[in-house]
Design an enzyme around this catalytic site. Structure first.
Site, PDB file in Angstrom:
ATOM      1  CG  ASP A  38      -2.085   0.913   1.105  1.00 22.06           C
ATOM      2  OD1 ASP A  38      -2.349   1.515   0.072  1.00 22.06           O
ATOM      3  OD2 ASP A  38      -2.882   1.076   2.214  1.00 22.06           O
ATOM      4  CG  ASN A  86      -7.875  -2.232  -5.906  1.00 21.99           C
ATOM      5  OD1 ASN A  86      -6.925  -2.918  -5.721  1.00 21.99           O
ATOM      6  ND2 ASN A  86      -8.205  -1.110  -5.129  1.00 21.99           N
ATOM      7  CD1 TRP A  87     -12.921  -5.171 -10.187  1.00 18.84           C
ATOM      8  CD2 TRP A  87     -11.901  -4.607 -11.967  1.00 18.84           C
ATOM      9  NE1 TRP A  87     -12.352  -6.190 -10.686  1.00 18.84           N
ATOM     10  CE2 TRP A  87     -11.631  -5.967 -11.832  1.00 18.84           C
ATOM     11  CE3 TRP A  87     -11.551  -3.953 -13.099  1.00 18.84           C
ATOM     12  CZ2 TRP A  87     -10.996  -6.650 -12.618  1.00 18.84           C
ATOM     13  CZ3 TRP A  87     -10.759  -4.876 -14.056  1.00 18.84           C
ATOM     14  CH2 TRP A  87     -10.370  -6.107 -13.811  1.00 18.84           C
ATOM     15  NE  ARG A  89      -7.064   1.894  -6.222  1.00 17.39           N
ATOM     16  CZ  ARG A  89      -6.022   2.053  -5.647  1.00 17.39           C
ATOM     17  NH1 ARG A  89      -4.897   2.216  -6.156  1.00 17.39           N
ATOM     18  NH2 ARG A  89      -5.889   1.712  -4.561  1.00 17.39           N
TER      19      ARG A  89
HETATM   20  C1  FPP Z   1      -1.746   0.021  -3.400  1.00 14.56           C
HETATM   21  O1  FPP Z   1      -1.164   1.499  -3.522  1.00 14.56           O
HETATM   22  C2  FPP Z   1      -1.153  -0.595  -4.525  1.00 14.56           C
HETATM   23  C3  FPP Z   1      -1.814  -1.107  -5.507  1.00 14.56           C
HETATM   24  C4  FPP Z   1      -3.374  -1.150  -5.510  1.00 14.56           C
HETATM   25  C5  FPP Z   1      -1.451  -1.818  -6.626  1.00 14.56           C
HETATM   26  C6  FPP Z   1      -0.358  -2.704  -6.337  1.00 14.56           C
HETATM   27  C7  FPP Z   1       0.538  -2.683  -7.612  1.00 14.56           C
HETATM   28  C8  FPP Z   1       1.952  -2.717  -7.641  1.00 14.56           C
HETATM   29  C9  FPP Z   1       2.945  -2.811  -6.416  1.00 14.56           C
HETATM   30  C10 FPP Z   1       2.788  -2.758  -8.937  1.00 14.56           C
HETATM   31  C11 FPP Z   1       2.814  -3.920  -9.760  1.00 14.56           C
HETATM   32  C12 FPP Z   1       2.561  -5.178  -9.178  1.00 14.56           C
HETATM   33  C13 FPP Z   1       2.508  -6.394  -9.903  1.00 14.56           C
HETATM   34  C14 FPP Z   1       2.115  -7.777  -9.313  1.00 14.56           C
HETATM   35  C15 FPP Z   1       3.589  -6.475 -11.130  1.00 14.56           C
HETATM   36  P1  FPP Z   1      -2.280   2.679  -3.602  1.00 14.56           P
HETATM   37  O2  FPP Z   1      -2.458   2.972  -4.989  1.00 14.56           O
HETATM   38  O3  FPP Z   1      -3.476   2.109  -2.767  1.00 14.56           O
HETATM   39  O4  FPP Z   1      -1.621   3.936  -2.889  1.00 14.56           O
HETATM   40  P2  FPP Z   1      -2.392   5.001  -2.003  1.00 14.56           P
HETATM   41  O5  FPP Z   1      -2.994   4.156  -0.877  1.00 14.56           O
HETATM   42  O6  FPP Z   1      -1.203   5.985  -1.415  1.00 14.56           O
HETATM   43  O7  FPP Z   1      -3.203   5.779  -3.150  1.00 14.56           O
END
Ligand code: FPP
Length: 261
Positions: A38, A86-87, A89
């Site tokens: 996260d 997450n869809w 977003r």
């Molecule tokens: C959370 O950060 C992250 C995600 C929902 C996506 C995870 C993806 C990766 C680490 C990239 C690549 C993964 C693979 C498997 C190749 P957030 O966007 O929720 O951050 P925030 O809470 O600061 O908005």
């Protein structure tokens, strides 16, 4: 898995001021570590960058975490990459993530071969874009015979959906007469989850300081130790990982019983 002491020593040969591999009890390492990655968005925003750059940086952190997990000799390492929620977003971000999953997987296949890592997915892959699904299938096929650590990627995963699906499967099996109602026990449920055959996580790490489970592995985390760090996912490196292992070793795991003296 077999721990390669020499490789692990050289991987952690640059001790940090406050930490060294000698602090860790190599006889008491977890078998399965799971991570809720996260903070990619916040990492990017803090640098005046687009959120997508945070996800790209998150891939580097993930590569390091996979390598660390292999060096630590884990049986299983799993990460929450995309939830059923997450869809919601922005479409652009969803598209980028799906693209990133596919391209990263292709790029990292040599690492999986080199480290004998077996790939696995948790979640409903049917809803993913065709190209992502094709690449995931290729990853499964190409690593099927690997005998080292299992790396499980939770994509379009939601724990409630997973348990609902297991309930439906059980009901179907009863109706078809392959099992009876009395055969439904915890094992029968576990066998119908996406994680079937994997040990439950011993340690769950969540980055970026949030104190919630976000619909992740609700069944499997029943006795798991939690470790939450304020570090944002793209900044989470091998020493942060070791710090989490140390914290885990400082806990006394009783599984509902009492500590044996
Ligand atoms: C959370 O950060 C992250 C995600 C929902 C996506 C995870 C993806 C990766 C680490 C990239 C690549 C993964 C693979 C498997 C190749 P957030 O966007 O929720 O951050 P925030 O809470 O600061 O908005």
């Amino acid at each position: 898995m077999q721990l390669d002491n020499e490789k692990l020593r050289s991987y952690y040969s640059d001790p940090q001021e406050d930490l060294s591999l000698d602090d860790v009890d190599l006889e008491r390492l977890p078998r399965h570590v799971s991570i809720i990655m996260d903070g990619n968005g916040r990492w990017a925003t803090a640098r005046g960058l687009d959120r997508s750059r945070g996800h790209v940086a998150g891939v580097d952190a993930l590569r390091e975490a996979v390598t660390t997990s292999v060096r630590l000799g884990l049986d299983a390492f799993s990460v929450y990459a995309f939830s059923t929620e997450n869809w919601r977003r922005p479409q652009r971000e969803v598209d980028l993530l799906m693209h990133l999953f596919a391209t990263t997987l292709v790029k990292e296949l040599p690492l999986f071969h080199q480290e004998n890592v077996r790939l696995r997915f948790l979640g409903d892959l049917d809803a993913l874009p065709e190209r992502t699904r094709v690449v995931f299938q290729r990853g499964l096929d190409e690593t099927r015979d690997h005998t080292g650590m299992t790396f499980a990627l939770a994509v379009n995963y939601g724990s409630r959906a997973e348990m609902t699906r297991a309930a439906r499967d059980l009901a179907r099996d009863v109706l078809e007469g392959t099992i009876s109602v009395d055969d439904i026990d915890e094992r029968a449920v576990s066998e119908r989850l996406y994680t079937a055959g994997l040990p439950d996580p011993d340690l769950l790490i969540r980055t970026s300081g949030e104190l919630r489970l976000s619909n992740y592995l609700l069944w499997q985390l029943a006795y798991t130790e939690f470790y939450v760090t304020d570090t944002l996912w793209p900044d989470f490196g091998k020493w942060d990982y070791l710090r989490a292992i140390l914290a885990y070793q400082g806990r006394s795991r009783r599984f509902g019983g009492v500590t044996r003296q």
